[in-house]
Write a protein that holds these residues in place. Structure first.
Motif, PDB file in Angstrom:
ATOM      1  N   PHE A   1     -94.157  65.113 -24.328  1.00 28.75           N
ATOM      2  CA  PHE A   1     -93.067  65.954 -23.843  1.00 28.75           C
ATOM      3  C   PHE A   1     -93.595  67.224 -23.191  1.00 28.75           C
ATOM      4  O   PHE A   1     -94.738  67.595 -23.353  1.00 28.75           O
ATOM      5  N   GLN A   2     -92.678  67.901 -22.518  1.00 27.65           N
ATOM      6  CA  GLN A   2     -92.991  69.185 -21.909  1.00 27.65           C
ATOM      7  C   GLN A   2     -93.406  70.211 -22.956  1.00 27.65           C
ATOM      8  O   GLN A   2     -94.384  70.900 -22.799  1.00 27.65           O
ATOM      9  N   GLU A   3     -92.619  70.308 -24.025  1.00 28.72           N
ATOM     10  CA  GLU A   3     -92.935  71.254 -25.087  1.00 28.72           C
ATOM     11  C   GLU A   3     -93.788  70.520 -26.109  1.00 28.72           C
ATOM     12  O   GLU A   3     -93.622  69.325 -26.308  1.00 28.72           O
ATOM     13  N   THR A   4     -94.667  71.253 -26.769  1.00 31.57           N
ATOM     14  CA  THR A   4     -95.532  70.604 -27.743  1.00 31.57           C
ATOM     15  C   THR A   4     -94.717  70.066 -28.926  1.00 31.57           C
ATOM     16  O   THR A   4     -93.729  70.659 -29.335  1.00 31.57           O
ATOM     17  N   THR A   5     -95.130  68.943 -29.446  1.00 36.94           N
ATOM     18  CA  THR A   5     -94.500  68.397 -30.649  1.00 36.94           C
ATOM     19  C   THR A   5     -95.561  68.146 -31.713  1.00 36.94           C
ATOM     20  O   THR A   5     -95.420  67.288 -32.571  1.00 36.94           O
ATOM     21  N   LEU A   6     -96.657  68.907 -31.624  1.00 38.21           N
ATOM     22  CA  LEU A   6     -97.712  68.781 -32.627  1.00 38.21           C
ATOM     23  C   LEU A   6     -97.342  69.634 -33.841  1.00 38.21           C
ATOM     24  O   LEU A   6     -96.593  70.591 -33.719  1.00 38.21           O
ATOM     25  N   ASP A   7     -97.888  69.276 -34.986  1.00 40.38           N
ATOM     26  CA  ASP A   7     -97.745  70.134 -36.151  1.00 40.38           C
ATOM     27  C   ASP A   7     -98.957  71.050 -36.149  1.00 40.38           C
ATOM     28  O   ASP A   7    -100.064  70.634 -36.460  1.00 40.38           O
ATOM     29  N   GLU A   8     -98.728  72.317 -35.794  1.00 35.50           N
ATOM     30  CA  GLU A   8     -99.848  73.220 -35.562  1.00 35.50           C
ATOM     31  C   GLU A   8    -100.575  73.617 -36.832  1.00 35.50           C
ATOM     32  O   GLU A   8    -101.685  74.125 -36.769  1.00 35.50           O
ATOM     33  N   ARG A   9     -99.958  73.392 -37.966  1.00 37.90           N
ATOM     34  CA  ARG A   9    -100.633  73.792 -39.206  1.00 37.90           C
ATOM     35  C   ARG A   9    -101.529  72.681 -39.735  1.00 37.90           C
ATOM     36  O   ARG A   9    -102.282  72.868 -40.666  1.00 37.90           O
ATOM     37  N   LEU A  10    -101.419  71.526 -39.125  1.00 39.47           N
ATOM     38  CA  LEU A  10    -102.303  70.429 -39.528  1.00 39.47           C
ATOM     39  C   LEU A  10    -103.472  70.362 -38.552  1.00 39.47           C
ATOM     40  O   LEU A  10    -103.440  70.948 -37.482  1.00 39.47           O
ATOM     41  N   THR A  11    -104.498  69.618 -38.936  1.00 38.14           N
ATOM     42  CA  THR A  11    -105.640  69.463 -38.040  1.00 38.14           C
ATOM     43  C   THR A  11    -105.300  68.412 -36.981  1.00 38.14           C
ATOM     44  O   THR A  11    -104.325  67.667 -37.116  1.00 38.14           O
ATOM     45  N   ALA A  12    -106.147  68.350 -35.949  1.00 39.85           N
ATOM     46  CA  ALA A  12    -105.939  67.363 -34.899  1.00 39.85           C
ATOM     47  C   ALA A  12    -105.990  65.949 -35.493  1.00 39.85           C
ATOM     48  O   ALA A  12    -105.136  65.113 -35.201  1.00 39.85           O
ATOM     49  N   ALA A  13    -106.969  65.716 -36.346  1.00 38.18           N
ATOM     50  CA  ALA A  13    -107.123  64.385 -36.939  1.00 38.18           C
ATOM     51  C   ALA A  13    -105.891  64.015 -37.760  1.00 38.18           C
ATOM     52  O   ALA A  13    -105.425  62.870 -37.714  1.00 38.18           O
ATOM     53  N   GLU A  14    -105.344  64.993 -38.487  1.00 39.07           N
ATOM     54  CA  GLU A  14    -104.152  64.696 -39.299  1.00 39.07           C
ATOM     55  C   GLU A  14    -102.955  64.367 -38.411  1.00 39.07           C
ATOM     56  O   GLU A  14    -102.194  63.441 -38.711  1.00 39.07           O
ATOM     57  N   ASN A  15    -102.803  65.110 -37.331  1.00 40.83           N
ATOM     58  CA  ASN A  15    -101.719  64.803 -36.403  1.00 40.83           C
ATOM     59  C   ASN A  15    -101.833  63.376 -35.882  1.00 40.83           C
ATOM     60  O   ASN A  15    -100.843  62.649 -35.794  1.00 40.83           O
ATOM     61  N   LEU A  16    -103.056  62.975 -35.555  1.00 42.51           N
ATOM     62  CA  LEU A  16    -103.252  61.621 -35.030  1.00 42.51           C
ATOM     63  C   LEU A  16    -103.003  60.572 -36.100  1.00 42.51           C
ATOM     64  O   LEU A  16    -102.365  59.551 -35.848  1.00 42.51           O
ATOM     65  N   SER A  17    -103.503  60.826 -37.310  1.00 39.92           N
ATOM     66  CA  SER A  17    -103.366  59.770 -38.312  1.00 39.92           C
ATOM     67  C   SER A  17    -101.913  59.638 -38.764  1.00 39.92           C
ATOM     68  O   SER A  17    -101.447  58.535 -39.041  1.00 39.92           O
ATOM     69  N   PHE A  18    -101.166  60.761 -38.813  1.00 35.85           N
ATOM     70  CA  PHE A  18     -99.750  60.648 -39.162  1.00 35.85           C
ATOM     71  C   PHE A  18     -98.998  59.831 -38.112  1.00 35.85           C
ATOM     72  O   PHE A  18     -98.132  59.027 -38.436  1.00 35.85           O
ATOM     73  N   HIS A  19     -99.362  60.054 -36.872  1.00 32.65           N
ATOM     74  CA  HIS A  19     -98.721  59.288 -35.803  1.00 32.65           C
ATOM     75  C   HIS A  19     -99.008  57.796 -36.000  1.00 32.65           C
ATOM     76  O   HIS A  19     -98.109  56.965 -35.930  1.00 32.65           O
ATOM     77  N   GLY A  20    -100.278  57.490 -36.266  1.00 31.73           N
ATOM     78  CA  GLY A  20    -100.663  56.098 -36.478  1.00 31.73           C
ATOM     79  C   GLY A  20     -99.901  55.464 -37.636  1.00 31.73           C
ATOM     80  O   GLY A  20     -99.484  54.307 -37.566  1.00 31.73           O
TER      81      GLY A  20
END
Lengths: 322, 260
Positions: free
Chosen positions: A82-101
């Motif tokens: 999306f245009q605006e971020t939808t990441l959870d900024e308090r989590l790490t990059a790896a955590e964001n990816l694994s939650f998505h998975g």
């Protein structure tokens, strides 16, 4: 085979028609762009295709699934940025990816491999355990693209993917996008209001007031506007004008203290012209038609202004002179 | 099925990870009930005498289960309110576009909030010996079970409210007109006795009243003063809290389904 087939997609909000009977197809492995000013209906269309908004009428088939009757299948088949971020900024990059998975039901071992792969691609492997709030805007966007790919989507939707990013980061993101298309057999559907960005697309649909006003390759769209414009500055305007008109059979205009002519294949015409005229000219410049010009011609408005007013024609003239 | 459980687990895990990452939140959430217990408990018990019962129950003993109930209430509702944050910062959308039914989100969230509330309540249970309350292992397990049920229902209530909220501006309203009344009317600080009838009606309508009452049942099961401390039969408490859990998780799921 078409991976996206849109049939008379229509969306009305109370008294506003956001998208009006839009029909088009996108082929597999195509980079397809939706180009138009803000409020033209780009985002609404992408949201309908991504099953976030229900169309008022019409439908679309993505990878064989109907967006209205099989939303979960469509969701599994697409990646969204999306245009605006939808990441959870308090989590790490790896955590964001694994939650998505996990949300997309990617099997554990596949997920670990895939995470390493996408992080490598967007060059964030060494920062994967840092919290996202420490990331720059460009890094977040790259991470978001990586996340959208975790579940092996067939189509990646990018809503204004490079808005607010510096030119260097924009180029990098474009490198990833082309790499993806080639390596993952991915189809890319993107919206943009940057003309230079739309040039990267295989095909572009120009959308205005909820309707598609043109759909073709960038090269074909630009042919609609005409040839290249050559501006020539010389102290001997009269002589040069007559000479060029006779020698090359071209119409030469003299709108000010310079000469203006329209030719096909301007870049190869310049050396010929320079050879013939030698020291009699001060400068030659070339303006190739851009998608800006296409948009202007189709809608009578400048996309960069995003508001229509009566000075559009004047502005276009000013731009010719530049 | 595994797919759905995985989605519930993901939402739960995120809440728990975020909780232990935030040290200040942990300190704040533990500090508040301990302050209430220490300052209000000590202060009030030195000026009030329990005007009923055999006179051998201290105010601190009366209030202790109530303070645990309070911490569960605050933590549960706040955890649920984080949905509004997620909406503002965009992450909610990542969850809403995932190919899983929305109820997995509501349940994952309710479980996450309950877990955090229980962790906090467990620490409060550790101070029991200092209050003069003796708790056996079985009792602690019963307490944890009850706390989970209370927390689950209150987090679900919070989810229902939060899914209607667009911005954090309504937050103060929720504190003043939902959380505080639920707390004050729950019988946590004063018993449901000798109060005017209108107030008694309100207290009986407060679901947390039954939760706090159940906690007293369990904590003071062996105490001769038990009958003076509790107000309803344990069966009634359990039924009300369970019904409340089911009602609010259903309402929360439905509200979540309508979120765009």
């Amino acid at each position: 085979m078409n991976i996206i087939e849109v049939r008379q997609l229509h969306k009305t909000y109370k008294n506003l028609t956001a998208v009006e009977d839009v029909t088009f197809e996108v082929g597999e492995r195509e980079i397809f762009g939706f180009l138009g000013p803000n409020g033209a209906g780009k985002s609404t269309t992408i949201k309908m295709l991504a099953t976030l908004v229900r169309p008022t009428s019409g439908t679309a088939i993505i990878d064989g699934h109907d967006i209205v009757s099989q939303p979960n299948r469509v969701r599994q088949a697409i990646g969204l940025v999306f245009q605006e971020t939808t990441l959870d900024e308090r989590l790490t990059a790896a955590e964001n990816l694994s939650f998505h998975g996990m949300l997309y039901n990617v099997e554990k071992r596949t997920l670990a491999r895939r995470m390493a792969e996408v992080l490598e691609m967007v060059e964030l492997s060494d920062r994967k355990d840092a919290r996202v709030k420490t990331y720059s805007g460009g890094m977040k966007r790259r991470l978001e693209i990586a996340r959208g790919l975790i579940h092996y989507p067939r189509v990646l939707f990018l809503d204004e993917p490079t808005v607010g990013l510096d030119p260097q980061t924009r180029n990098r993101i474009w490198t990833y996008i082309r790499e993806l298309r080639d390596r993952e057999k991915l189809t890319i559907f993107m919206t943009t209001h940057y003309m230079d960005e739309a040039e990267h697309c295989d095909r572009i649909a120009i959308i205005d007031h909820g309707r598609i006003v043109a759909l073709d390759t960038p090269a074909n769209l630009k042919k609609m506007v005409g040839g290249d414009l050559i501006t020539l500055r010389t102290p001997f305007r009269k002589e040069v004008k007559r000479f060029v008109e006779e020698k090359f059979n071209l119409a030469v205009q003299e709108p000010g203290d310079y000469l203006l002519m329209e030719v096909a294949g301007g870049e190869s015409f310049i050396p010929v012209l320079a050879g013939e005229l030698g020291g009699r000219i001060h400068s030659i410049s070339l303006h190739r038609p851009t998608l800006d010009d296409v948009f202007l011609k189709l809608t009578g408005r400048d996309i960069r202004e995003e508001s229509a007013n009566g000075r559009g024609a004047l502005r276009s003239h000013m731009r010719w002179r530049r | 099925m595994t797919r759905l459980l995985k989605a519930v687990y993901t939402i739960w895990l995120r809440d728990v990870i975020r909780f232990y990452r935030e040290k200040t939140r942990i300190v704040g959430m533990l500090g508040q009930p301990l302050l209430y217990l220490l300052i209000m408990g000590t202060g009030l018990s030195s000026s009030f005498r329990m005007s009923w019962g055999p006179g051998e129950v201290s105010y601190l003993e009366f209030m202790y289960p109530g303070i645990i109930g309070m911490s569960v209430l605050f933590t549960s509702v706040f955890s649920a309110i984080s949905i509004v944050w997620d909406r503002e910062f965009g992450f909610l959308r990542e969850v809403l576009v995932a190919p899983v039914p929305r109820w997995t989100m509501a349940i994952g969230k309710a479980l996450g909030g309950s877990t955090i509330a229980m962790l906090q309540a467990s620490i409060l249970i550790l101070v029991a010996p200092f209050i003069g309350v003796k708790l056996g292992p079985v009792m602690i397990l019963q307490l944890l079970g009850m706390l989970f049920l209370i927390a689950f229902s209150l987090t679900s209530l919070g989810i229902t409210v939060a899914s209607k909220m667009e911005t954090m501006e309504g937050f103060q309203m929720i504190m003043n007109f939902l959380v505080m009344p639920l707390f004050f009317l729950s019988g946590a600080m004063f018993p449901l006795r000798n109060v005017p009838p209108w107030m008694e009606t309100l207290m009986r309508a407060d679901p947390l009243t039954y939760g706090v009452d159940a906690l007293r049942h369990i904590m003071y099961a062996a105490s001769p003063a038990r009958d003076f401390l509790v107000q309803f039969p344990l069966g009634t408490d359990l039924m009300v809290v369970t019904a409340m859990s089911l009602f609010f998780i259903t309402a929360g799921t439905l509200a979540f389904n309508r979120t765009e």
